[in-house]
Scaffold this motif. Structure first.
Motif, PDB file in Angstrom:
ATOM      1  N   CYS A   5       5.897 -14.623  67.703  1.00 52.95           N
ATOM      2  CA  CYS A   5       6.761 -13.461  67.393  1.00 52.95           C
ATOM      3  C   CYS A   5       5.943 -12.305  66.833  1.00 52.95           C
ATOM      4  O   CYS A   5       6.419 -11.187  66.754  1.00 52.95           O
ATOM      5  N   SER A   6       4.731 -12.600  66.376  1.00 52.59           N
ATOM      6  CA  SER A   6       3.908 -11.552  65.756  1.00 52.59           C
ATOM      7  C   SER A   6       3.202 -10.757  66.843  1.00 52.59           C
ATOM      8  O   SER A   6       2.606 -11.336  67.746  1.00 52.59           O
ATOM      9  N   ASP A  33      -5.297 -13.423  57.135  1.00 54.52           N
ATOM     10  CA  ASP A  33      -4.140 -14.317  57.229  1.00 54.52           C
ATOM     11  C   ASP A  33      -3.101 -13.704  58.178  1.00 54.52           C
ATOM     12  O   ASP A  33      -2.051 -13.213  57.760  1.00 54.52           O
ATOM     13  N   TYR A  34      -3.458 -13.699  59.464  1.00 58.08           N
ATOM     14  CA  TYR A  34      -2.555 -13.153  60.484  1.00 58.08           C
ATOM     15  C   TYR A  34      -2.772 -13.958  61.759  1.00 58.08           C
ATOM     16  O   TYR A  34      -3.915 -14.190  62.161  1.00 58.08           O
ATOM     17  N   PRO A  35      -1.690 -14.388  62.410  1.00 58.13           N
ATOM     18  CA  PRO A  35      -1.851 -15.369  63.500  1.00 58.13           C
ATOM     19  C   PRO A  35      -2.329 -14.825  64.842  1.00 58.13           C
ATOM     20  O   PRO A  35      -2.814 -15.578  65.669  1.00 58.13           O
TER      21      PRO A  35
END
Length: 318
Positions: A5-6, A33-35
């Motif tokens: 969703c990111s 810290d981000y996918p």
């Protein structure tokens, strides 16, 4: 899964013989810290151990290459051409992101769907990573950008749809290639400033802003020639000519003083003052510093740098 969703953010690092700093740059991206980070490193056939450093992270990079190129713009443009992210940025191989930069930036773009470009504040560090200064900016408009209100590239993030419309970096620029791009982008969508420190910019003897400081002004005047030929900008240039001309001379003065060319720097400050006195007022400390350096007070640089460091310590304590 939440990761799907990111939105994807694409980061490009152009690299050439910066092995001393490259590892920190790469880690500052990969440890966010981000996918959904698409990270690419474009090396210009470095002759130091840069490629060995890049290889260590091979499995975590979306793409990397080490091949001859025609300079920084060419390397970054290769990354832009491959980028698939909704948001895109480049991070030079001697700069680095702060720990929470990318999540903060993606949140800002979600809050500001109108923004074509978002920029933050920047920590200046020396070759060893010691803080020198905090570069704080304001919300700028097209007119401000035309008057050479400079934003710091490591803390700039772009919406890729606007970048594609504006076109990539112009390889004929080597020093203000970023500012030339921002001018094209801000005509298509607003800039949004966030008063957060998003990146660190490293100032060391080999950095372009130190080793070629006197050439930045030349490119400011080259940009002015380009502006005169742009239908959407030429009229604004005529309307705001004093501020814009003063801005170009002021930028030239800043970098000349940075390069230690005090006489030329003071002359450039004089030209800026002649066009638009208010542009120069905030630079009074640098003007005094340049003047005292010119008349041979050798310790003035040391005192000036110590003053800046003490101000920074006070600011960070508060």
């Amino acid at each position: 899964p939440p990761a799907m969703c990111s939105p994807v953010i694409s980061i490009i690092t152009p690299s050439y013989n910066q092995a001393a700093y490259l590892g920190q740059t790469i880690r500052s991206v990969l440890e966010q810290d981000y996918p959904q980070i698409e990270y690419m490193v474009v090396d210009g056939e470095s002759t130091d151990c840069s490629v060995d450093i890049i290889r260590k992270y091979d499995g975590r990079l979306a793409w990397w290459v080490s091949e001859a190129d025609s300079g920084q713009a060419d390397a970054i443009n290769k990354g832009f051409a491959r980028a698939s992210g909704e948001i895109v940025a480049w991070l030079n191989s001697d700069d680095y992101y702060l720990p929470n930069t990318i999540p903060a930036v993606m949140e800002l773009f979600a809050k500001h769907p109108e923004a074509g470009l978002i920029y933050g504040d920047v920590l200046s560090v020396d070759g060893e990573g010691n803080p020198i200064n905090i570069q704080c900016f304001q919300p700028y408009t097209l007119d401000d950008m035309m008057a050479f209100k400079i934003i710091s590239q490591p803390a700039v993030f772009m919406r890729r749809s606007i970048l594609e419309k504006a076109g990539y970096l112009d390889p004929s620029y080597h020093f203000l290639l970023d500012h030339h791009l921002w001018l094209r982008m801000v005509q298509l969508a607003p800039l949004v400033h966030s008063p957060q420190i998003l990146a660190a910019a490293r100032y060391h003897d080999d950095a372009k802003n130190i080793s070629h400081a006197e050439q930045f002004g030349g490119e400011a005047f080259k940009i002015l020639e380009w502006v005169e030929a742009q239908p959407g900008l030429a009229e604004r240039l005529l309307e705001n000519k004093p501020e814009i001309m003063a801005g170009a001379h002021h930028l030239n003065a800043f970098y000349l003083v940075e390069a230690g060319k005090m006489r030329a720097g003071l002359i450039a400050y004089y030209h800026a003052f002649r066009y638009h006195p208010r542009t120069v007022y905030k630079a009074w400390k640098r003007i005094i510093y340049a003047f005292f350096s010119l008349i041979g007070l050798g310790r003035v640089r040391e005192i000036y740098l110590r003053f800046k460091q003490n101000s920074l310590k006070k600011e960070t304590r508060e």
